[in-house]
Design an enzyme around this catalytic site. Structure first.
Site, PDB file in Angstrom:
ATOM      1  CD  GLU A 126      -2.309   1.973   1.596  1.00 35.98           C
ATOM      2  OE1 GLU A 126      -2.081   2.915   0.808  1.00 35.98           O
ATOM      3  OE2 GLU A 126      -2.568   2.107   2.788  1.00 35.98           O
ATOM      4  CB  CYS A 157      -2.107   6.787   1.605  1.00 34.07           C
ATOM      5  SG  CYS A 157      -0.863   6.081   2.640  1.00 34.07           S
TER       6      CYS A 157
HETATM    7  C1  UN1 Z   1      -3.563   5.749   4.774  1.00 30.26           C
HETATM    8  O1  UN1 Z   1      -3.485   6.948   4.589  1.00 30.26           O
HETATM    9  O2  UN1 Z   1      -2.560   5.016   4.730  1.00 30.26           O
HETATM   10  O3  UN1 Z   1      -9.273   6.398   3.714  1.00 30.26           O
HETATM   11  C2  UN1 Z   1      -4.820   5.070   5.153  1.00 30.26           C
HETATM   12  C3  UN1 Z   1      -8.650   6.967   4.600  1.00 30.26           C
HETATM   13  C4  UN1 Z   1      -8.388   6.202   5.882  1.00 30.26           C
HETATM   14  C5  UN1 Z   1      -7.199   5.330   5.765  1.00 30.26           C
HETATM   15  C6  UN1 Z   1      -6.013   5.977   5.116  1.00 30.26           C
HETATM   16  N1  UN1 Z   1      -9.548   5.412   6.192  1.00 30.26           N
HETATM   17  O4  UN1 Z   1      -8.245   8.117   4.507  1.00 30.26           O
END
Ligand code: UN1
Length: 554
Positions: A291, A325
């Site tokens: 990821e 992310c």
């Molecule tokens: C991440 O940023 O690694 O969708 C995960 C989202 C969160 C998870 C992000 N539920 O922003």
């Protein structure tokens, strides 16, 4: 309500332990740490290894509060020998746990869910204290672990294989899922609870042992989380190494990745490191779940409801100080609404003031580390070097602009920038994921053009379209073979960040193709076998192949 109390006494300090490395910790921090039983041992450090027992005799890491610069604790991570022992204990724990019926494993997970829920606010507070995200988001990510635990409890009664029709009479084929073994989870600083939760819940329900190597900059959060889980395992006489913990730096991560004892490595982090991990795990034919980076775009069409699109985009861009992310990095606006959209969005940006993430009203917390500040400054230098218009933001906060107790914090001004139209999509400004609140804007005339820009980067995590027009929605989703968004997350009238756990989470292309959390993600945490069973009195071959042995035996 520990936060209010903590803030009102922020200037006071307490002596947190009695060891020879005894030092003073602010009441703000010690209140949060004490609520989770995070107290140093007699040598002044906190143990960073759990494999059924707590230990740690390797390198000492410092946990630093990003809002104040205060050293929260020293944590002693895994030595090479301790890591080896933890890996072996994980294997042993797996051999035990695989034989526990799946619904019983679900019952353990349900108890873990209850234990986490009982400490939700306290765990949320350590996330805010140590990672720096604001209080509601810290608590929210613990909630995300609770949610996925619920999901895993349900799954524990539904991780079914299939019965497949055979072409041969008196035969049947089963597709059987079995536990995989040891799952190594290498998680990032930005979601120090939830992403581990996604992995642990599925891995545990599937019957695996999980060994967690968290980010070296959020050790306290991982220790607090593991303590809660360990108490449930121990109460149920389950080996603690079913949910082990090895804190450490790059060397510890590399050892986990290289170990033949680890059947799957689930990694969240940068493309650069993910590429390396992918190769290493592949070279030993292990499984890998990646990821990696996102470079997420929002597209706003003329018929969008701006009263929803503007605040949602604001949260996507500045929430978690741009360190998800899924944070919004690029905004593509239709020419007809661009002016109005930016007018409203910059007005919202201007309301932001930096604050203590533990304070309930704060919307803008710090960046996680000084390194993140460098990343922010580098992005601004690049934007300025091509002559971008900076609509708002554009610099870090100087200490003198901050409240006294936050002067050492990593605070920056969230930035909206419009690069000159002639800067090509291939430029680093558009192609690089900047893990900070820097968002770039561009104007388009046709949806097809904006979709091309959305897809024209290496990463493929999240994307959003704002419209009320069903024709645009169909195209965006790629229905009927249309050329829509190529991302793993393709939203409509919802921002790029903040996904729920029900659907599989992950991205395509350089984001690594991994899927975690809901949907069918659990299928990666098991090994599949196809079992053809012959319950007839004949032994025919498939595809009508005849292999006549009568002449050989006559
Ligand atoms: C991440 O940023 O690694 O969708 C995960 C989202 C969160 C998870 C992000 N539920 O922003």
């Amino acid at each position: 309500m520990i936060y209010r109390t903590a803030l009102s006494r922020v200037a006071r300090t307490t002596n947190v332990h009695r060891g020879h490395l005894s030092r003073l910790l602010s009441t703000r921090a010690s209140t949060v740490l004490n609520a989770l039983d995070l107290t140093p041992s007699s040598n002044g450090t906190i143990s960073g290894v759990y494999d059924g027992q707590w230990g740690g005799s390797g390198d000492v890491l410092e946990s630093i509060c990003p809002a104040t610069g205060e050293v929260l604790a020293q944590v002693q991570g895994a030595s090479p020998q301790e890591l080896q022992i933890a890996l072996e204990k994980s294997q042993e724990a797996f051999e035990f746990f695989r034989a526990v019926p799946a619904p019983k494993r679900g019952d353990i997970l349900r108890q873990i869910r209850e234990a986490l829920a009982a400490k939700r606010d306290e765990l949320g507070a350590i996330v805010s204290l140590e990672m720096g995200k604001i209080r509601t988001e810290g608590v929210g990510e613990v909630q995300e672990f609770i949610d996925i635990a619920d999901y895993g409890v349900g799954l524990s009664r539904m991780m079914n294989g299939r019965v497949v029709s055979s072409e041969r009479p008196g035969h049947s084929i089963l597709e059987v899922p079995s536990p995989l073994g040891v799952v190594g989870v290498l998680s990032a600083f930005n979601f120090p609870v939830a992403v581990y939760g996604w992995n642990l819940a599925l891995s545990l329900a599937a019957g695996n042992a999980t060994l967690w190597k968290p980010s070296p900059t959020t050790p306290l959060t991982s220790i607090a989380t593991t303590k809660i889980i360990a108490s449930v395992l121990e109460k149920n006489s389950i080996p603690g190494a079913v949910a082990g913990l090895v804190i450490g730096d790059q060397d510890v991560g590399e050892a986990v990745v290289q170990s033949e004892l680890v059947d799957m490595v689930s990694f969240t982090g940068s493309e650069r490191v993910g590429r390396q991990i992918g190769k290493t795990v592949q070279s030993r034919f292990g499984k890998v779940l990646l990821e990696l980076g996102g470079n997420n775009a929002v597209i706003v069409l003329p018929d969008a409801d701006l009263s929803l699109a503007v605040p949602s985009t604001f949260f996507g861009a500045v929430g978690t100080a741009g360190q998800r992310c899924t944070s919004t990095r690029r905004i593509y606006l239709h020419r007809s609404i661009a002016h109005e959209f930016l007018h409203r969005l910059t007005a919202l940006y201007k309301t932001l003031t930096p604050g203590d993430p533990l304070e309930p009203r704060t919307l803008l917390g710090p960046l996680h580390t000084k390194n993140s500040m460098d990343i922010f400054s580098y992005a601004l230098d690049s934007l300025n070097s091509v002559g971008s218009e900076i609509l708002v933001g554009g610099s870090p906060y100087l200490g003198s602009h901050l409240p006294t107790h936050l002067r050492e914090g990593n605070f920056v001004r969230p930035t909206l920038a419009v690069p000159p139209a002639e800067v090509p999509l291939s430029h680093g400004i558009w192609q690089t994921e900047t893990f900070a609140p820097v968002t770039t804007v561009k104007i388009f005339d046709e949806l097809d053009e904006a979709i091309e820009w959305n897809n024209g980067v290496k990463q493929g995590l999240s994307s959003s379209l704002w419209t009320r027009d069903v024709r645009s929605v169909g195209k965006w989703l790629g229905l009927g073979g249309a050329k829509g968004s190529d991302c793993g997350i393709v939203n409509v009238n919802v921002g790029t960040s903040g996904a729920e756990i029900g659907a599989a989470f992950g991205g395509n292309k350089n984001t690594g193709w991994g899927r975690e959390s809901g949907g069918d993600a659990w299928k990666q945490y098991v090994r599949w076998s196809a079992a053809t069973i012959n319950f007839s009195d004949e032994a025919p071959l498939a595809q009508g192949v005849s292999f006549d042995t009568s002449s050989a035996t006559s």
